[in-house]
Scaffold this active site. Structure first.
Site, PDB file in Angstrom:
ATOM      1  N   GLU A  10       0.835  -1.205   0.000  1.00  0.00           N
ATOM      2  CA  GLU A  10       0.000   0.000   0.000  1.00  0.00           C
ATOM      3  C   GLU A  10       0.869   1.254   0.000  1.00  0.00           C
ATOM      4  O   GLU A  10       0.633   2.184  -0.776  1.00  0.00           O
ATOM      5  CB  GLU A  10      -0.928   0.013   1.218  1.00  0.00           C
ATOM      6  N   SER A  30      -8.540  -2.935   8.379  1.00  0.00           N
ATOM      7  CA  SER A  30      -9.501  -3.590   7.491  1.00  0.00           C
ATOM      8  C   SER A  30     -10.766  -2.755   7.365  1.00  0.00           C
ATOM      9  O   SER A  30     -11.698  -2.890   8.149  1.00  0.00           O
ATOM     10  CB  SER A  30      -9.850  -4.973   8.035  1.00  0.00           C
ATOM     11  N   ASP A  34      -8.631   0.376   0.613  1.00  0.00           N
ATOM     12  CA  ASP A  34      -7.299   0.651   1.138  1.00  0.00           C
ATOM     13  C   ASP A  34      -6.817   2.062   0.837  1.00  0.00           C
ATOM     14  O   ASP A  34      -6.201   2.698   1.683  1.00  0.00           O
ATOM     15  CB  ASP A  34      -6.297  -0.358   0.568  1.00  0.00           C
ATOM     16  N   GLU A  47      -8.481  -1.115  -3.862  1.00  0.00           N
ATOM     17  CA  GLU A  47      -8.237  -2.247  -2.969  1.00  0.00           C
ATOM     18  C   GLU A  47      -6.882  -2.811  -3.385  1.00  0.00           C
ATOM     19  O   GLU A  47      -6.668  -3.126  -4.564  1.00  0.00           O
ATOM     20  CB  GLU A  47      -9.332  -3.299  -3.120  1.00  0.00           C
TER      21      GLU A  47
END
Length: 128
Positions: A10, A30, A34, A47
């Site tokens: 990420e 979570s 993201d 995501e």
């Protein structure tokens, strides 16, 4: 270990998008998605997944959450997968095949590069 690899992927994607002129917000933990990225003209709801395997299975409900959030937010839903030792690949959820419980993404699944995703893919049109 998976959490660290995912978080690292990420952060890597955040830097790549920032280098392309996007402002990026990372949602740690979570949540529904993201990353949210925008440049004033285009907004992406992303995501992020990272895998050492040659294939990845995503639960249908996770992809549905991404699509639903992107629709409410006014952004484009994107699945970003980093295949370790291969690189980044980007997918639109509407182009993926799914079974009863999950979507399958592998190295043969048609994908976009980051430049292709952002509409900056160079072509050889007019060159040859």
């Amino acid at each position: 270990m998976r959490y660290r690899r995912g978080a690292s992927a990420e952060r890597e994607l955040v830097k790549l998008l920032e280098s392309k002129g996007f402002a990026v917000l990372r949602s740690a933990g979570s949540h529904k998605i993201d990353l949210v990225a925008g440049n004033g003209k285009e907004y992406l709801c992303i995501e992020v997944k990272s895998t050492r395997s040659r294939k990845l299975y995503l639960p249908i409900e996770d992809v549905e959450k991404l699509v639903e959030f992107a629709g409410r937010f006014g952004g484009r839903p994107v699945l970003a997968v980093k295949f370790v030792n291969v690189g980044w690949r980007f997918y639109g959820p509407n182009r993926l095949e799914h079974g009863e419980k999950s979507y399958k993404i592998d190295l043969e699944t048609p994908f976009m590069t980051l430049d292709g995703l952002l509409g900056k893919q160079r072509t050889l049109e007019g060159v040859l």
